[in-house]
Scaffold this motif. Structure first.
Motif, short mmCIF file in Angstrom:
data_model
loop_
_atom_site.label_atom_id
_atom_site.label_comp_id
_atom_site.label_asym_id
_atom_site.label_seq_id
_atom_site.Cartn_x
_atom_site.Cartn_y
_atom_site.Cartn_z
N TYR A 139 -88.86 48.39 -29.31
CA TYR A 139 -87.89 47.76 -30.21
C TYR A 139 -88.58 46.80 -31.16
O TYR A 139 -89.52 46.10 -30.77
CB TYR A 139 -86.83 47.03 -29.40
CG TYR A 139 -86.10 47.95 -28.45
CD1 TYR A 139 -85.09 48.79 -28.92
CD2 TYR A 139 -86.44 48.02 -27.11
CE1 TYR A 139 -84.43 49.66 -28.07
CE2 TYR A 139 -85.78 48.88 -26.24
CZ TYR A 139 -84.79 49.70 -26.73
OH TYR A 139 -84.15 50.57 -25.89
N ILE A 140 -88.09 46.74 -32.40
CA ILE A 140 -88.63 45.83 -33.40
C ILE A 140 -87.53 44.86 -33.80
O ILE A 140 -86.45 45.27 -34.21
CB ILE A 140 -89.18 46.60 -34.62
CG1 ILE A 140 -90.31 47.53 -34.15
CG2 ILE A 140 -89.67 45.62 -35.69
CD1 ILE A 140 -90.87 48.42 -35.22
N VAL A 141 -87.84 43.56 -33.64
CA VAL A 141 -86.89 42.48 -33.92
C VAL A 141 -87.53 41.52 -34.92
O VAL A 141 -88.69 41.64 -35.27
CB VAL A 141 -86.50 41.73 -32.62
CG1 VAL A 141 -85.82 42.67 -31.64
CG2 VAL A 141 -87.69 41.04 -31.98
N SER A 142 -86.76 40.51 -35.35
CA SER A 142 -87.29 39.51 -36.27
C SER A 142 -88.26 38.57 -35.55
O SER A 142 -88.26 38.49 -34.32
CB SER A 142 -86.15 38.68 -36.88
OG SER A 142 -85.60 37.83 -35.88
N ARG A 143 -89.06 37.85 -36.32
CA ARG A 143 -90.01 36.89 -35.75
C ARG A 143 -89.28 35.83 -34.93
O ARG A 143 -89.71 35.48 -33.83
CB ARG A 143 -90.81 36.24 -36.89
CG ARG A 143 -91.72 35.10 -36.49
CD ARG A 143 -92.98 35.58 -35.80
NE ARG A 143 -92.86 35.37 -34.36
CZ ARG A 143 -93.68 35.85 -33.44
NH1 ARG A 143 -94.69 36.60 -33.78
NH2 ARG A 143 -93.50 35.62 -32.18
N ILE A 144 -88.18 35.30 -35.46
CA ILE A 144 -87.44 34.27 -34.73
C ILE A 144 -86.90 34.84 -33.42
O ILE A 144 -87.01 34.22 -32.36
CB ILE A 144 -86.30 33.68 -35.58
CG1 ILE A 144 -86.90 32.82 -36.70
CG2 ILE A 144 -85.33 32.87 -34.74
CD1 ILE A 144 -85.89 32.30 -37.70
N THR A 145 -86.33 36.02 -33.47
CA THR A 145 -85.81 36.65 -32.26
C THR A 145 -86.92 36.89 -31.25
O THR A 145 -86.76 36.66 -30.05
CB THR A 145 -85.09 37.97 -32.59
OG1 THR A 145 -84.02 37.69 -33.51
CG2 THR A 145 -84.53 38.63 -31.36
N MET A 146 -88.09 37.30 -31.74
CA MET A 146 -89.23 37.57 -30.85
C MET A 146 -89.55 36.35 -30.00
O MET A 146 -89.93 36.48 -28.83
CB MET A 146 -90.44 37.96 -31.72
CG MET A 146 -91.62 38.46 -30.94
SD MET A 146 -91.28 40.09 -30.24
CE MET A 146 -92.15 39.92 -28.70
N ASP A 147 -89.40 35.17 -30.56
CA ASP A 147 -89.71 33.93 -29.83
C ASP A 147 -88.78 33.71 -28.63
O ASP A 147 -89.08 32.89 -27.77
CB ASP A 147 -89.63 32.72 -30.76
CG ASP A 147 -90.75 32.71 -31.79
OD1 ASP A 147 -91.76 33.42 -31.59
OD2 ASP A 147 -90.61 32.00 -32.80
N TYR A 148 -87.65 34.42 -28.57
CA TYR A 148 -86.67 34.23 -27.50
C TYR A 148 -86.52 35.45 -26.60
O TYR A 148 -85.65 35.47 -25.73
CB TYR A 148 -85.32 33.81 -28.09
CG TYR A 148 -85.43 32.45 -28.73
CD1 TYR A 148 -85.24 31.30 -27.97
CD2 TYR A 148 -85.79 32.32 -30.06
CE1 TYR A 148 -85.40 30.05 -28.54
CE2 TYR A 148 -85.94 31.07 -30.64
CZ TYR A 148 -85.74 29.94 -29.87
OH TYR A 148 -85.92 28.70 -30.44
N VAL A 149 -87.38 36.44 -26.80
CA VAL A 149 -87.34 37.64 -25.95
C VAL A 149 -87.75 37.22 -24.53
O VAL A 149 -88.72 36.48 -24.35
CB VAL A 149 -88.27 38.73 -26.51
CG1 VAL A 149 -88.46 39.87 -25.52
CG2 VAL A 149 -87.73 39.26 -27.83
N PRO A 150 -87.02 37.69 -23.52
CA PRO A 150 -87.35 37.30 -22.14
C PRO A 150 -88.79 37.68 -21.76
O PRO A 150 -89.30 38.72 -22.17
CB PRO A 150 -86.36 38.10 -21.30
CG PRO A 150 -85.23 38.44 -22.22
CD PRO A 150 -85.84 38.55 -23.58
N VAL A 151 -89.40 36.81 -20.99
CA VAL A 151 -90.76 37.05 -20.49
C VAL A 151 -90.76 38.37 -19.72
O VAL A 151 -89.83 38.68 -18.99
CB VAL A 151 -91.21 35.89 -19.56
CG1 VAL A 151 -92.54 36.21 -18.90
CG2 VAL A 151 -91.29 34.60 -20.35
#
Length: 107
Positions: A66-78
């Motif tokens: 999946y490809i998300v925004s940079r801001i969203t990437m910072d909140y992707v679960p570990v």
């Protein structure tokens, strides 16, 4: 796992050089936010933004990335090794200053 496909979870098309163009998502992934006015400076409100939860991030699917925004990437679960963002830094391909394609993905 064997690579099957990329899924663009952004609200706009993205082109990955050497791969192709991924159509925008009809249901983009994003991070919910709340804003609170915490003061004023020269009579201009100053807001504090709190990032809450990711919305519309599908469960992992073998071979799907999946490809998300940079801001969203910072909140992707570990532990989610199936989520990336596009790298719009110096390696991106630009025309008239606008990114038209990326050459790499980022964590």
């Amino acid at each position: 796992p064997e690579f099957k496909k990329f899924v663009n979870l952004l609200g706009h098309d993205i082109t990955i050089s050497g791969y192709g163009t991924l159509p925008k998502s009809d249901n983009p992934c994003f991070v919910k936010t709340n804003q609170e006015i915490i003061g004023k400076l020269a009579n201009i409100p100053i807001a504090s933004t709190v990032f809450n939860e990711i919305v519309n991030l599908p469960e992992p699917e073998e071979g799907t990335y999946y490809i998300v925004s940079r801001i969203t990437m910072d909140y992707v679960p570990v532990g989610r090794e199936d989520v990336f963002c596009v790298d719009t830094g110096p390696t991106a391909i630009r025309e008239n200053g606008q990114v038209v394609a990326v050459t790499q993905l980022s964590l």
